[in-house]
Design an enzyme around this catalytic site. Sequence first.
Site, PDB file in Angstrom:
ATOM      1  N   HIS A 138       7.706  -6.198  11.184  1.00 50.36           N
ATOM      2  CA  HIS A 138       9.013  -5.827  11.461  1.00 50.36           C
ATOM      3  C   HIS A 138       9.269  -6.786  12.531  1.00 50.36           C
ATOM      4  O   HIS A 138      10.235  -6.931  12.521  1.00 50.36           O
ATOM      5  CB  HIS A 138       8.900  -4.453  11.558  1.00 50.36           C
ATOM      6  CG  HIS A 138       8.723  -3.763   9.563  1.00 50.36           C
ATOM      7  ND1 HIS A 138       8.323  -2.565   9.627  1.00 50.36           N
ATOM      8  CD2 HIS A 138       8.810  -4.322   8.232  1.00 50.36           C
ATOM      9  CE1 HIS A 138       8.289  -1.914   8.172  1.00 50.36           C
ATOM     10  NE2 HIS A 138       8.126  -3.270   7.931  1.00 50.36           N
ATOM     11  N   THR A 189       5.316  -0.290  18.355  1.00 47.72           N
ATOM     12  CA  THR A 189       4.741   0.449  17.563  1.00 47.72           C
ATOM     13  C   THR A 189       3.053  -0.007  17.200  1.00 47.72           C
ATOM     14  O   THR A 189       2.129   0.556  16.124  1.00 47.72           O
ATOM     15  CB  THR A 189       5.604   1.426  16.633  1.00 47.72           C
ATOM     16  OG1 THR A 189       6.512  -0.027  15.874  1.00 47.72           O
ATOM     17  CG2 THR A 189       6.468   1.988  16.590  1.00 47.72           C
ATOM     18  N   GLU A 210       8.632   1.299   6.279  1.00 46.11           N
ATOM     19  CA  GLU A 210       8.603   2.626   7.246  1.00 46.11           C
ATOM     20  C   GLU A 210       8.401   3.526   6.771  1.00 46.11           C
ATOM     21  O   GLU A 210       7.397   4.562   6.976  1.00 46.11           O
ATOM     22  CB  GLU A 210       9.933   2.601   8.263  1.00 46.11           C
ATOM     23  CG  GLU A 210       9.974   1.510   9.172  1.00 46.11           C
ATOM     24  CD  GLU A 210       8.903   0.768  10.503  1.00 46.11           C
ATOM     25  OE1 GLU A 210       8.230   2.190  10.515  1.00 46.11           O
ATOM     26  OE2 GLU A 210       8.721   0.255  10.504  1.00 46.11           O
ATOM     27  N   TRP A 216       0.841  -1.310  -0.306  1.00 50.90           N
ATOM     28  CA  TRP A 216      -0.021  -0.084   0.028  1.00 50.90           C
ATOM     29  C   TRP A 216       1.008   1.468  -0.147  1.00 50.90           C
ATOM     30  O   TRP A 216       1.528   0.908   0.239  1.00 50.90           O
ATOM     31  CB  TRP A 216      -0.858  -0.075   1.077  1.00 50.90           C
ATOM     32  CG  TRP A 216      -0.291  -0.402   2.891  1.00 50.90           C
ATOM     33  CD1 TRP A 216      -0.125  -1.164   3.603  1.00 50.90           C
ATOM     34  CD2 TRP A 216       0.275   1.425   3.016  1.00 50.90           C
ATOM     35  NE1 TRP A 216       0.573  -0.462   4.486  1.00 50.90           N
ATOM     36  CE2 TRP A 216       0.676   0.819   4.897  1.00 50.90           C
ATOM     37  CE3 TRP A 216      -0.310   2.370   3.178  1.00 50.90           C
ATOM     38  CZ2 TRP A 216       1.669   1.593   5.644  1.00 50.90           C
ATOM     39  CZ3 TRP A 216       0.311   3.915   4.011  1.00 50.90           C
ATOM     40  CH2 TRP A 216       1.277   2.715   5.573  1.00 50.90           C
ATOM     41  N   ASP A 245       2.125  -3.157   9.110  1.00 49.67           N
ATOM     42  CA  ASP A 245       3.891  -3.680   9.025  1.00 49.67           C
ATOM     43  C   ASP A 245       4.474  -3.093   9.747  1.00 49.67           C
ATOM     44  O   ASP A 245       5.238  -4.146   9.612  1.00 49.67           O
ATOM     45  CB  ASP A 245       3.981  -1.988   8.529  1.00 49.67           C
ATOM     46  CG  ASP A 245       3.405  -1.829   7.029  1.00 49.67           C
ATOM     47  OD1 ASP A 245       2.575  -2.765   6.401  1.00 49.67           O
ATOM     48  OD2 ASP A 245       3.206  -0.650   5.938  1.00 49.67           O
ATOM     49  N   GLU A 246       4.292  -3.023  11.121  1.00 46.17           N
ATOM     50  CA  GLU A 246       4.867  -2.901  12.423  1.00 46.17           C
ATOM     51  C   GLU A 246       5.141  -4.234  12.645  1.00 46.17           C
ATOM     52  O   GLU A 246       6.405  -4.518  13.511  1.00 46.17           O
ATOM     53  CB  GLU A 246       4.398  -2.093  13.373  1.00 46.17           C
ATOM     54  CG  GLU A 246       4.221  -0.645  12.583  1.00 46.17           C
ATOM     55  CD  GLU A 246       5.490   0.583  12.386  1.00 46.17           C
ATOM     56  OE1 GLU A 246       6.337  -0.413  12.762  1.00 46.17           O
ATOM     57  OE2 GLU A 246       5.231   0.989  12.652  1.00 46.17           O
ATOM     58  N   GLU A 288       9.802  -2.601  17.822  1.00 44.48           N
ATOM     59  CA  GLU A 288       8.265  -2.921  16.344  1.00 44.48           C
ATOM     60  C   GLU A 288       7.080  -3.868  17.621  1.00 44.48           C
ATOM     61  O   GLU A 288       6.005  -3.098  16.443  1.00 44.48           O
ATOM     62  CB  GLU A 288       8.884  -3.613  15.587  1.00 44.48           C
ATOM     63  CG  GLU A 288       9.953  -3.326  14.451  1.00 44.48           C
ATOM     64  CD  GLU A 288       9.700  -1.994  13.359  1.00 44.48           C
ATOM     65  OE1 GLU A 288       8.689  -2.462  13.330  1.00 44.48           O
ATOM     66  OE2 GLU A 288      10.601  -1.744  12.915  1.00 44.48           O
ATOM     67  N   HIS A 321       4.475   5.393   6.518  1.00 46.81           N
ATOM     68  CA  HIS A 321       4.213   5.790   8.326  1.00 46.81           C
ATOM     69  C   HIS A 321       3.786   7.056   8.531  1.00 46.81           C
ATOM     70  O   HIS A 321       3.016   7.998   7.953  1.00 46.81           O
ATOM     71  CB  HIS A 321       4.346   5.267   8.822  1.00 46.81           C
ATOM     72  CG  HIS A 321       4.474   3.236   9.197  1.00 46.81           C
ATOM     73  ND1 HIS A 321       5.400   2.596  10.075  1.00 46.81           N
ATOM     74  CD2 HIS A 321       4.071   2.517   8.134  1.00 46.81           C
ATOM     75  CE1 HIS A 321       5.758   0.981   9.739  1.00 46.81           C
ATOM     76  NE2 HIS A 321       4.392   1.650   7.811  1.00 46.81           N
ATOM     77  N   GLU A 373       8.233   8.451  13.853  1.00 47.24           N
ATOM     78  CA  GLU A 373       7.786   8.022  12.646  1.00 47.24           C
ATOM     79  C   GLU A 373       8.544   8.652  11.291  1.00 47.24           C
ATOM     80  O   GLU A 373       9.544   7.511  10.826  1.00 47.24           O
ATOM     81  CB  GLU A 373       6.357   7.510  11.800  1.00 47.24           C
ATOM     82  CG  GLU A 373       5.551   6.370  12.254  1.00 47.24           C
ATOM     83  CD  GLU A 373       5.956   5.041  12.420  1.00 47.24           C
ATOM     84  OE1 GLU A 373       7.238   4.821  11.657  1.00 47.24           O
ATOM     85  OE2 GLU A 373       5.891   4.378  12.836  1.00 47.24           O
TER      86      GLU A 373
HETATM   87 FE   FE2 Z   1       8.727   0.244  12.852  1.00 53.39          FE
HETATM   88 FE   FE2 Z   2       6.538   2.491  11.374  1.00 52.64          FE
END
Ligand code: FE2
Ligand code: FE2
Length: 331
Positions: free
Chosen positions: A202, A169, A113, A33, A198-199, A166, A116, A76
């Site tokens: 990670h 977050t 990242e 995305w 996403d976090e 990670e 974000h 971020e």
């Molecule tokens: Fe992150």
């Molecule tokens: Fe992030």
Amino acid sequence: MATKNIRLEVMQAIEPKVQDYMDSFLIPVEDIWQPSDFLPDPQGDKFLDEVEQLREESKELGYDFWVTMVADTITEEALPTYESWLMDVEGINQHAEEETGWAKWVRAWTAEENRHGDVLNKYLYLSGRVNMREMEVSTQHLLADGFDIGTDRDPYKNFVYTSFQELATNISHKRVGQMAKKKGNALLGKMCTIIAGDEMRHHLAYREFVKTILEHDPNGMIMAFAHMMKMKIVMPAHFLRESGGTIGTAFENFSNCAQRLGVYTSQDYIEILQKLNAYWDIENLRSLNDEAEKARDYLVKLPARLERIAERMKFPEDQYQFKWVEANGTL
Ligand SMILES: [Fe+2]
Ligand SMILES: [Fe+2]
């Protein structure tokens, strides 16, 4: 010196696996995305209507919420600090003759990242709820101030940090998303939820790095984990300040705000530690040297100890007035 050499050897031994980690835990650029998938399309005919709707929906959210959003966004946006820090970690060599897997990982992670801060910043700009200039000054300060997360150039300590951070977050973006959704802000809810996703990927990657290091060098890895927990994991924006303020002053006030709002609490900190202990099976690590055994026992007992401390902790209920957001959450 000897310890350093072991770390380098371990990093090199794991290197061939890094491409597999990237395939498992990152998403190709063309498939993932982008901020534009969520935000009003400035080339579209309905742009102004969509912005109007975005602004309307954001009116339902209050002061603590916007302060948290601003601080999350600044955190971020300080990504250049994190990339340069990680590139300097031992075993991650961006100057190698042949590109190393680790340097490639850091760049690809950074690239994910970066979206974000991008999407959150654009959202906040359109929402009209925050003082953009004050936020921008804080972002510039944070980048200029850098950070010191106590990991040195040690890959073990850095991967403990990123495994922890990670997930932290993930939790905070997820909670912010849930709050936005509850208040009828579906767009912001979706945005924060997808960032949280996403976090999580990670986090899963970094915890895998640590797990693999544990197989190669359990003594060194567990000592590094205990070291990080003894120092406490500081948040990447711990130097956060407002315009005219001194270094770090805004961070404490923001932490109280996040705690009050329930976005990220001392209980979350403990639960992250418990999850890491469980995934790395710290309790059952055997054949360790004396020092590493002590570190293991310390880590196993630490969650209960932190629980006792958390029970006694008090957080100020008073709202601190940030320059980023007007007192009533509107401008
Ligand atoms: Fe992150
Ligand atoms: Fe992030």
